[in-house]
Design a protein around this motif. Structure first.
Motif, PDB file in Angstrom:
ATOM      1  N   SER A  15      -7.615  35.970   1.229  1.00 16.92           N
ATOM      2  CA  SER A  15      -7.904  35.889  -0.203  1.00 16.92           C
ATOM      3  C   SER A  15      -7.684  34.461  -0.679  1.00 16.92           C
ATOM      4  CB  SER A  15      -7.028  36.878  -0.972  1.00 16.92           C
ATOM      5  OG  SER A  15      -5.670  36.514  -0.862  1.00 16.92           O
ATOM      6  N   LYS A  16      -7.268  34.338  -1.910  1.00  9.23           N
ATOM      7  CA  LYS A  16      -6.973  33.011  -2.449  1.00  9.23           C
ATOM      8  C   LYS A  16      -5.882  32.354  -1.614  1.00  9.23           C
ATOM      9  CE  LYS A  16      -5.784  34.128  -6.599  1.00  9.23           C
ATOM     10  NZ  LYS A  16      -5.448  34.141  -8.019  1.00  9.23           N
ATOM     11  N   PRO A  17      -5.918  31.019  -1.521  1.00  2.00           N
ATOM     12  CA  PRO A  17      -4.908  30.351  -0.705  1.00  2.00           C
ATOM     13  C   PRO A  17      -3.485  30.479  -1.253  1.00  2.00           C
ATOM     14  CG  PRO A  17      -6.305  28.750  -1.806  1.00  2.00           C
ATOM     15  CD  PRO A  17      -6.876  30.105  -2.083  1.00  2.00           C
ATOM     16  N   GLU A  18      -3.355  30.797  -2.527  1.00  2.00           N
ATOM     17  CA  GLU A  18      -2.031  30.957  -3.126  1.00  2.00           C
ATOM     18  C   GLU A  18      -2.027  32.228  -3.965  1.00  2.00           C
ATOM     19  OE1 GLU A  18      -1.395  27.513  -5.480  1.00  2.00           O
ATOM     20  OE2 GLU A  18      -1.175  26.203  -3.777  1.00  2.00           O
ATOM     21  N   LEU A  19      -0.995  33.006  -3.819  1.00  2.00           N
ATOM     22  CA  LEU A  19      -0.835  34.224  -4.607  1.00  2.00           C
ATOM     23  C   LEU A  19       0.595  34.327  -5.103  1.00  2.00           C
ATOM     24  CD1 LEU A  19      -2.639  36.896  -2.390  1.00  2.00           C
ATOM     25  CD2 LEU A  19      -3.419  36.018  -4.577  1.00  2.00           C
ATOM     26  N   GLY A  20       0.754  34.836  -6.301  1.00  2.00           N
ATOM     27  CA  GLY A  20       2.080  35.089  -6.835  1.00  2.00           C
ATOM     28  C   GLY A  20       2.568  36.464  -6.426  1.00  2.00           C
ATOM     29  N   ILE A  21       3.795  36.772  -6.759  1.00  2.00           N
ATOM     30  CA  ILE A  21       4.399  38.053  -6.423  1.00  2.00           C
ATOM     31  C   ILE A  21       3.607  39.201  -7.059  1.00  2.00           C
ATOM     32  CG2 ILE A  21       6.467  39.502  -6.697  1.00  2.00           C
ATOM     33  CD1 ILE A  21       6.878  37.269  -4.692  1.00  2.00           C
ATOM     34  N   THR A  22       3.270  39.080  -8.339  1.00  2.00           N
ATOM     35  CA  THR A  22       2.545  40.145  -9.037  1.00  2.00           C
ATOM     36  C   THR A  22       1.169  40.349  -8.444  1.00  2.00           C
ATOM     37  OG1 THR A  22       3.765  39.692 -11.069  1.00  2.00           O
ATOM     38  CG2 THR A  22       1.717  40.926 -11.288  1.00  2.00           C
TER      39      THR A  22
ATOM     40  N   GLY B  11       9.051  30.136   8.156  1.00  2.00           N
ATOM     41  CA  GLY B  11       8.016  29.111   8.213  1.00  2.00           C
ATOM     42  C   GLY B  11       6.582  29.608   8.170  1.00  2.00           C
ATOM     43  N   PHE B  12       6.361  30.855   7.786  1.00  2.00           N
ATOM     44  CA  PHE B  12       5.007  31.406   7.741  1.00  2.00           C
ATOM     45  C   PHE B  12       4.321  31.185   6.398  1.00  2.00           C
ATOM     46  CE2 PHE B  12       6.859  33.818  11.228  1.00  2.00           C
ATOM     47  CZ  PHE B  12       5.869  33.677  12.183  1.00  2.00           C
ATOM     48  N   VAL B  13       5.083  31.047   5.322  1.00  2.00           N
ATOM     49  CA  VAL B  13       4.519  30.776   4.000  1.00  2.00           C
ATOM     50  C   VAL B  13       5.310  29.649   3.348  1.00  2.00           C
ATOM     51  CG1 VAL B  13       3.674  33.139   3.637  1.00  2.00           C
ATOM     52  CG2 VAL B  13       5.929  32.513   2.802  1.00  2.00           C
ATOM     53  N   LEU B  14       4.682  29.001   2.407  1.00  2.00           N
ATOM     54  CA  LEU B  14       5.331  27.960   1.617  1.00  2.00           C
ATOM     55  C   LEU B  14       5.369  28.393   0.168  1.00  2.00           C
ATOM     56  CD1 LEU B  14       3.658  24.716   3.002  1.00  2.00           C
ATOM     57  CD2 LEU B  14       5.961  25.555   3.467  1.00  2.00           C
ATOM     58  N   LYS B  15       6.478  28.127  -0.499  1.00  2.00           N
ATOM     59  CA  LYS B  15       6.613  28.446  -1.914  1.00  2.00           C
ATOM     60  C   LYS B  15       6.308  27.197  -2.716  1.00  2.00           C
ATOM     61  CE  LYS B  15      10.749  29.197  -3.698  1.00  2.00           C
ATOM     62  NZ  LYS B  15      11.974  29.886  -4.118  1.00  2.00           N
ATOM     63  N   GLU B  16       5.484  27.361  -3.740  1.00  2.00           N
ATOM     64  CA  GLU B  16       5.144  26.250  -4.627  1.00  2.00           C
ATOM     65  C   GLU B  16       5.501  26.644  -6.048  1.00  2.00           C
ATOM     66  OE1 GLU B  16       1.191  24.114  -6.331  1.00  2.00           O
ATOM     67  OE2 GLU B  16       1.202  24.636  -4.227  1.00  2.00           O
ATOM     68  N   ILE B  17       6.303  25.822  -6.692  1.00  2.00           N
ATOM     69  CA  ILE B  17       6.684  26.079  -8.075  1.00  2.00           C
ATOM     70  C   ILE B  17       5.830  25.181  -8.963  1.00  2.00           C
ATOM     71  CG2 ILE B  17       8.547  26.057  -9.766  1.00  2.00           C
ATOM     72  CD1 ILE B  17      10.486  26.422  -7.397  1.00  2.00           C
ATOM     73  N   LYS B  18       4.921  25.803  -9.707  1.00  2.00           N
ATOM     74  CA  LYS B  18       4.014  25.049 -10.566  1.00  2.00           C
ATOM     75  C   LYS B  18       4.600  24.865 -11.961  1.00  2.00           C
ATOM     76  CE  LYS B  18      -0.105  26.518  -8.171  1.00  2.00           C
ATOM     77  NZ  LYS B  18      -1.385  27.198  -8.258  1.00  2.00           N
ATOM     78  N   ARG B  19       5.176  25.908 -12.466  1.00  2.00           N
ATOM     79  CA  ARG B  19       5.864  25.874 -13.756  1.00  2.00           C
ATOM     80  C   ARG B  19       7.125  26.690 -13.591  1.00  2.00           C
ATOM     81  NH1 ARG B  19       0.708  27.953 -16.303  1.00  2.00           N
ATOM     82  NH2 ARG B  19       1.913  29.847 -16.188  1.00  2.00           N
ATOM     83  N   ARG B  20       7.914  26.686 -14.592  1.00  2.00           N
ATOM     84  CA  ARG B  20       9.200  27.382 -14.509  1.00  2.00           C
ATOM     85  C   ARG B  20       9.056  28.849 -14.108  1.00  2.00           C
ATOM     86  NH1 ARG B  20      12.771  28.960 -19.268  1.00  2.00           N
ATOM     87  NH2 ARG B  20      14.625  29.661 -18.212  1.00  2.00           N
ATOM     88  N   ALA B  21       8.079  29.538 -14.664  1.00  2.00           N
ATOM     89  CA  ALA B  21       7.933  30.970 -14.386  1.00  2.00           C
ATOM     90  C   ALA B  21       6.756  31.266 -13.458  1.00  2.00           C
ATOM     91  CB  ALA B  21       7.755  31.722 -15.697  1.00  2.00           C
ATOM     92  N   ASN B  22       6.153  30.251 -12.881  1.00  2.00           N
ATOM     93  CA  ASN B  22       4.977  30.472 -12.037  1.00  2.00           C
ATOM     94  C   ASN B  22       5.257  29.988 -10.617  1.00  2.00           C
ATOM     95  OD1 ASN B  22       2.483  30.953 -11.033  1.00  2.00           O
ATOM     96  ND2 ASN B  22       1.423  29.440 -12.266  1.00  2.00           N
ATOM     97  N   ILE B  23       5.543  30.900  -9.746  1.00  2.00           N
ATOM     98  CA  ILE B  23       5.785  30.598  -8.340  1.00  2.00           C
ATOM     99  C   ILE B  23       4.683  31.232  -7.527  1.00  2.00           C
ATOM    100  CG2 ILE B  23       7.341  30.899  -6.382  1.00  2.00           C
ATOM    101  CD1 ILE B  23       9.640  31.094  -8.432  1.00  2.00           C
ATOM    102  N   SER B  24       4.058  30.472  -6.668  1.00  2.00           N
ATOM    103  CA  SER B  24       3.036  31.045  -5.794  1.00  2.00           C
ATOM    104  C   SER B  24       3.401  30.781  -4.344  1.00  2.00           C
ATOM    105  CB  SER B  24       1.657  30.461  -6.113  1.00  2.00           C
ATOM    106  OG  SER B  24       1.650  29.076  -5.865  1.00  2.00           O
ATOM    107  N   TRP B  25       2.818  31.556  -3.475  1.00  2.00           N
ATOM    108  CA  TRP B  25       3.101  31.472  -2.047  1.00  2.00           C
ATOM    109  C   TRP B  25       1.788  31.240  -1.331  1.00  2.00           C
ATOM    110  CZ3 TRP B  25       8.283  32.409  -0.770  1.00  2.00           C
ATOM    111  CH2 TRP B  25       9.052  32.939  -1.798  1.00  2.00           C
ATOM    112  N   GLY B  26       1.801  30.429  -0.332  1.00  2.00           N
ATOM    113  CA  GLY B  26       0.592  30.151   0.438  1.00  2.00           C
ATOM    114  C   GLY B  26       0.846  30.297   1.924  1.00  2.00           C
ATOM    115  N   PHE B  27      -0.177  30.691   2.635  1.00  2.00           N
ATOM    116  CA  PHE B  27      -0.115  30.866   4.082  1.00  2.00           C
ATOM    117  C   PHE B  27       0.107  29.504   4.722  1.00  2.00           C
ATOM    118  CE2 PHE B  27      -2.327  31.856   8.178  1.00  2.00           C
ATOM    119  CZ  PHE B  27      -1.434  32.808   8.599  1.00  2.00           C
ATOM    120  N   HIS B  28       0.966  29.441   5.726  1.00  2.00           N
ATOM    121  CA  HIS B  28       1.287  28.160   6.359  1.00  2.00           C
ATOM    122  C   HIS B  28       1.328  28.314   7.867  1.00  2.00           C
ATOM    123  CE1 HIS B  28       4.225  25.066   7.805  1.00  2.00           C
ATOM    124  NE2 HIS B  28       3.377  24.333   7.148  1.00  2.00           N
ATOM    125  N   PHE B  29       0.409  27.631   8.551  1.00  2.00           N
ATOM    126  CA  PHE B  29       0.430  27.574  10.014  1.00  2.00           C
ATOM    127  C   PHE B  29      -0.043  26.238  10.456  1.00  2.00           C
ATOM    128  CE2 PHE B  29       0.793  32.118  11.350  1.00  2.00           C
ATOM    129  CZ  PHE B  29       1.735  31.900  12.297  1.00  2.00           C
TER     130      PHE B  29
END
Length: 68
Positions: free
Chosen positions: A19-26, A50-68
Motif C-alpha cells: 500500500s502507501k509507503p507510510e501508514l499510521g496506526i489508525t 529493524g523492519f519498519v522505521l517510525k517517522e514523526i511528522k507532527r506531534r500527533a502524527n506518527i507514521s511507519w514505513g517498510f524498511h529493508f
C-alpha cells in the motif's frame, strides 16, 4: 499465541509493502482489522528489529514505513 503474533506482524509488513509507503496506526488498524493497541505493539517490535522505521511528522502524527 506466538503463531498469531507472527501472522499479524507479517500481515502488517505485507500491508506496508503493498500500500502507501507510510501508514499510521489508525490506517493500519482500519486496513487490517486489528486493534490499535495490537498494531502499535507489533509496530514497536518491528521497529526494534529493524523492519519498519517510525517517522514523526507532527506531534500527533506518527507514521511507519517498510524498511529493508
Amino acid at each position: 499465541m506466538k503463531q498469531r503474533c507472527l501472522k499479524n506482524g507479517l500481515r502488517i509488513l505485507h500491508l506496508l509493502s503493498t500500500s502507501k509507503p507510510e501508514l499510521g496506526i489508525t490506517e493500519t488498524s482500519n486496513s487490517d482489522g486489528l486493534n490499535k493497541s495490537t498494531v502499535h505493539r507489533l509496530m514497536k517490535t518491528l521497529e526494534k528489529e529493524g523492519f519498519v522505521l517510525k517517522e514523526i511528522k507532527r506531534r500527533a502524527n506518527i507514521s511507519w514505513g517498510f524498511h529493508f
